[in-house]
Design a protein around this motif. Structure first.
Motif, short mmCIF file in Angstrom:
data_model
loop_
_atom_site.label_atom_id
_atom_site.label_comp_id
_atom_site.label_asym_id
_atom_site.label_seq_id
_atom_site.Cartn_x
_atom_site.Cartn_y
_atom_site.Cartn_z
N GLU A 68 0.66 -1.22 0.02
CA GLU A 68 0.06 0.04 -0.04
C GLU A 68 0.86 1.31 -0.03
N GLN A 69 0.36 2.34 -0.30
CA GLN A 69 0.98 3.53 -0.49
C GLN A 69 0.98 4.33 0.69
N ARG A 70 1.97 4.89 1.19
CA ARG A 70 2.02 5.62 2.73
C ARG A 70 0.67 6.48 2.68
N GLN A 71 0.39 7.25 1.65
CA GLN A 71 -0.99 7.90 1.94
C GLN A 71 -2.36 7.39 2.16
N ASP A 72 -2.42 5.75 1.87
CA ASP A 72 -3.49 5.19 2.02
C ASP A 72 -3.57 4.17 3.14
N VAL A 73 -2.45 4.56 4.25
CA VAL A 73 -2.59 3.92 5.48
C VAL A 73 -2.68 4.85 6.61
N THR A 74 -3.27 4.42 7.69
CA THR A 74 -3.45 5.13 9.16
C THR A 74 -2.55 4.59 10.16
N PRO A 75 -1.89 5.24 11.19
CA PRO A 75 -1.36 4.51 12.17
C PRO A 75 -2.33 3.80 12.94
N GLU A 76 -1.87 2.89 13.65
CA GLU A 76 -2.87 2.21 14.77
C GLU A 76 -3.35 3.26 15.76
N GLY A 77 -4.66 3.05 15.78
CA GLY A 77 -5.31 3.97 16.93
C GLY A 77 -5.85 5.45 16.17
N ALA A 78 -5.48 5.78 15.11
CA ALA A 78 -5.87 6.84 14.25
C ALA A 78 -7.07 6.52 13.59
N PRO A 79 -8.02 7.46 13.31
CA PRO A 79 -9.09 7.32 12.42
C PRO A 79 -8.67 6.61 10.98
N SER A 80 -9.70 5.82 10.56
CA SER A 80 -9.56 5.14 9.31
C SER A 80 -9.76 6.47 7.97
N ALA A 81 -9.50 5.82 6.84
CA ALA A 81 -9.72 6.74 5.76
C ALA A 81 -11.16 6.83 5.46
N LEU A 82 -11.84 5.89 5.79
CA LEU A 82 -13.53 6.09 5.74
C LEU A 82 -14.13 7.05 6.83
N THR A 83 -13.49 7.06 7.99
CA THR A 83 -13.96 7.93 8.79
C THR A 83 -13.65 9.49 8.45
N TYR A 84 -12.41 9.68 7.97
CA TYR A 84 -12.19 10.96 7.37
C TYR A 84 -12.99 11.39 6.33
N ALA A 85 -13.35 10.17 5.32
CA ALA A 85 -14.40 10.77 4.07
C ALA A 85 -16.03 11.06 4.84
N PHE A 86 -16.21 10.43 5.64
CA PHE A 86 -17.40 10.44 6.31
C PHE A 86 -17.73 11.56 7.35
N CYS A 87 -16.58 12.07 8.05
CA CYS A 87 -16.63 13.08 9.17
C CYS A 87 -15.98 14.41 8.65
N GLY A 88 -14.95 14.20 7.60
CA GLY A 88 -14.15 15.40 7.30
C GLY A 88 -12.89 15.38 7.97
N THR A 89 -11.97 16.25 7.61
CA THR A 89 -10.56 16.46 7.88
C THR A 89 -10.49 17.99 8.71
N CYS A 90 -9.68 18.21 9.59
CA CYS A 90 -9.59 19.54 10.24
C CYS A 90 -8.81 20.29 9.33
N GLU A 91 -9.12 21.45 9.31
CA GLU A 91 -8.43 22.60 8.24
C GLU A 91 -8.12 23.60 9.21
N CYS A 92 -7.91 23.57 10.52
CA CYS A 92 -7.60 24.86 11.15
C CYS A 92 -6.27 24.82 11.15
N LYS A 93 -5.78 26.04 11.07
CA LYS A 93 -4.45 26.40 11.10
C LYS A 93 -3.68 26.13 12.69
N GLU A 94 -4.50 26.44 13.74
CA GLU A 94 -3.86 26.22 14.97
C GLU A 94 -3.74 24.69 15.26
N ALA A 95 -4.36 23.98 14.90
CA ALA A 95 -4.40 22.48 15.14
C ALA A 95 -3.24 21.87 14.51
N LYS A 96 -2.67 22.39 13.35
CA LYS A 96 -1.55 21.91 13.01
C LYS A 96 -0.28 22.21 13.45
#
Length: 96
Positions: A68-96
């Motif tokens: 698998e490509q690195r951008q297609d995996v998530t570390p253990e304990g992190a939300p899955s790609a499907l979770t990001y697709a359904f719930c959205g991704t943070c775009e806040c500058k402070e959180a980064k």
């Protein structure tokens, strides 16, 4: 998963994928039994056994080995790609 929630917008923050290396536990999504009208997805968890640039070789408990490509995996304990697709991704500058 609370480490991945943004306190400001409540969406999920992206994990640092550059920290994934040999021996890391990761999760990824694969398409199973596709047909002309439907698509099924399955979540897999495994251990990274080899790294070739951004291609990760992942050994899963049942089902063998996946590349698998690195951008297609998530570390253990992190939300899955499907979770990001359904719930959205943070775009806040402070959180980064």
């Amino acid at each position: 998963m609370s480490d991945y929630r943004c306190p400001k917008c409540e969406k999920f923050k992206k994990p640092d994928l550059s920290q994934i290396g040999i021996g890391s536990m990761v999760s990824f999504t694969v398409a199973t039994k596709p047909s002309s009208k439907t698509m099924r997805f399955s979540s897999k968890t495994g251990v990274v056994t080899a790294v070739n640039g951004d291609a990760l070789t992942i050994k899963v408990k049942r089902g063998g080995t996946y590349v698998e490509q690195r951008q297609d995996v998530t570390p253990e304990g992190a939300p899955s790609a499907l979770t990001y697709a359904f719930c959205g991704t943070c775009e806040c500058k402070e959180a980064k």
